[in-house]
Scaffold this active site. Structure first.
Site, mmCIF file in Angstrom:
data_model
loop_
_atom_site.group_PDB
_atom_site.id
_atom_site.type_symbol
_atom_site.label_atom_id
_atom_site.label_comp_id
_atom_site.label_asym_id
_atom_site.label_seq_id
_atom_site.Cartn_x
_atom_site.Cartn_y
_atom_site.Cartn_z
ATOM 1 N N THR A 26 -114.201 -41.370 93.841
ATOM 2 C CA THR A 26 -113.146 -40.387 93.576
ATOM 3 C C THR A 26 -113.603 -39.275 92.636
ATOM 4 O O THR A 26 -114.455 -39.499 91.755
ATOM 5 C CB THR A 26 -111.936 -41.106 92.939
ATOM 6 O OG1 THR A 26 -111.036 -40.128 92.415
ATOM 7 C CG2 THR A 26 -112.337 -42.018 91.790
ATOM 8 N N TYR A 74 -108.808 -45.798 85.941
ATOM 9 C CA TYR A 74 -109.049 -45.727 87.386
ATOM 10 C C TYR A 74 -110.413 -45.077 87.650
ATOM 11 O O TYR A 74 -111.287 -45.656 88.312
ATOM 12 C CB TYR A 74 -107.914 -44.939 88.058
ATOM 13 C CG TYR A 74 -108.239 -44.546 89.476
ATOM 14 C CD1 TYR A 74 -108.574 -45.500 90.429
ATOM 15 C CD2 TYR A 74 -108.240 -43.195 89.859
ATOM 16 C CE1 TYR A 74 -108.901 -45.131 91.732
ATOM 17 C CE2 TYR A 74 -108.557 -42.822 91.159
ATOM 18 C CZ TYR A 74 -108.889 -43.790 92.077
ATOM 19 O OH TYR A 74 -109.220 -43.418 93.356
#
Ligand code: UDP
Length: 328
Positions: free
Chosen positions: A118, A142
């Site tokens: 990501t 995350y």
């Protein structure tokens, strides 16, 4: 012999689209999913093997049963807000899950790994266009958990010759143009589906998280990529590994940034409806701007993000949202 690819998270939004793309390309996608956030009826293009990445014995069993040629690893917790509130769960589920999966793949002699990473691994970099060489400085658990997995893949490449293609996604949007699969999270947290809910009267309004960011209109800027284009890149990444071209990292974005207000304006145009909006506070953990400055996937993989213009992404998402497959 069927060419099996193990797809973790194949019952989720991106994983289900990837299974469709793999199936179209002649592979048999084997979904490994614990159905914690995914949907049984989204698994339509190959078998479903229920299981949890924490369960190494179950992973070994599935690797032995199918002898997959490669792994595509989508299964993960992926919500910035949750990661801020509960970082331990993100470290445990994402990082230990990936470690189990990598070790199971290596033990089974499966040496190709496509990983869904990501742009959240970059953190907040003040308007910089992000590419594969940009320093990674994640600002939430995350992004940190995904960066740890990227690093783990590097270690296992050095020690065991595991070959990986790492894709750093920007913001994924849209739905399968044929309407076979689409986005549905429970609870939903993402901008475009929440906005479509508000347009449709399924929720009272969309809350814009922060209007005082240092951007031209005060709202956060993101680079949106169509889910169908994104999964096409995964098949190309798999072909890259099959061609013996070695481990690599590719950003998957379009290079065009859209502010939250711009996405809202486009949605109003595409749907020809009003978007009920409330202006709220910033959401903790959000970067100001995340835009890709990379053309590596286009240049080296031959990737063509043909559906990733904002109007097409919203139109595809809207069609899915109103169609029979949508559960909301
Ligand atoms: N956003 C928003 N309201 C919402 C959900 C998201 O204003 O209800 C904003 C969010 O702050 C970010 C952008 O929309 O700037 C995209 O957020 P999303 O959760 O869709 O994806 P993320 O960037 O977190 O992966």
């Amino acid at each position: 012999m069927p060419r099996h690819i193990l797809v973790t998270g194949g019952a989720g939004y991106i994983g289900a689209h990837a299974c469709k793309a793999l199936s179209r390309a002649g592979y048999v996608p084997v979904t490994f999913d614990n159905l914690s956030t995914g949907w049984r009826d989204a698994v339509r293009f190959g078998p479903l093997e229920e299981g949890d990445l924490a369960d190494r014995a179950r992973l070994d069993e599935v690797f032995a049963a199918y002898q997959p040629e490669a792994v595509m690893h989508f299964a993960a917790l992926s919500l910035v807000g949750d990661a801020m509130r509960d970082p331990g769960t993100y470290w445990r589920r994402n990082v230990l899950g990936a470690l189990n999966l990598i070790e199971a793949a290596i033990a089974a002699g499966c040496g190709r790994f496509v990983f869904s990473s990501t742009c959240a691994t970059y953190g907040d970099q003040d308007g910089v266009l992000l590419n594969e060489d940009t320093a990674q400085q994640p600002i939430n658990a995350y992004g940190k958990s995904k960066l740890a997995i990227e690093q783990m893949l590097g270690d296992f490449s050095a020690s065991h010759g595991l070959e990986s293609v790492i894709f750093r996604y920007f913001n994924v949007a849209g739905a399968d143009p044929d309407g076979e699969v689409g986005e549905f999270h429970q609870p939903e947290t993402h901008l475009i589906p929440l906005m479509l809910d508000a347009i449709d009267g399924k929720r009272a309004a969309l809350t814009v998280f922060g209007t005082d960011y240092p951007t031209p209109d005060g709202t956060c800027i993101r680079d949106y990529v169509h889910v169908s284009d994104l999964v096409d890149a995964h098949v190309l990444g798999l072909n890259w590994l099959e061609g013996g071209r070695g481990s690599n990292v590719f950003c998957l974005g379009t290079g065009s940034g859209f502010s939250v207000r711009e996405v809202i304006a486009q949605s109003a145009r595409v749907t020809n409806r009003d978007v009920p909006v409330i202006y709220g506070d910033r959401r903790a953990g959000d970067a100001v701007s995340l835009v890709s400055g990379s053309a590596r996937a286009v240049r080296d993989l031959g990737w063509q993000p043909a559906r990733s213009d904002m109007a097409t992404m919203i139109a595809d998402a809207w069609r899915w949202h109103q169609g029979p497959g949508f559960r909301g």
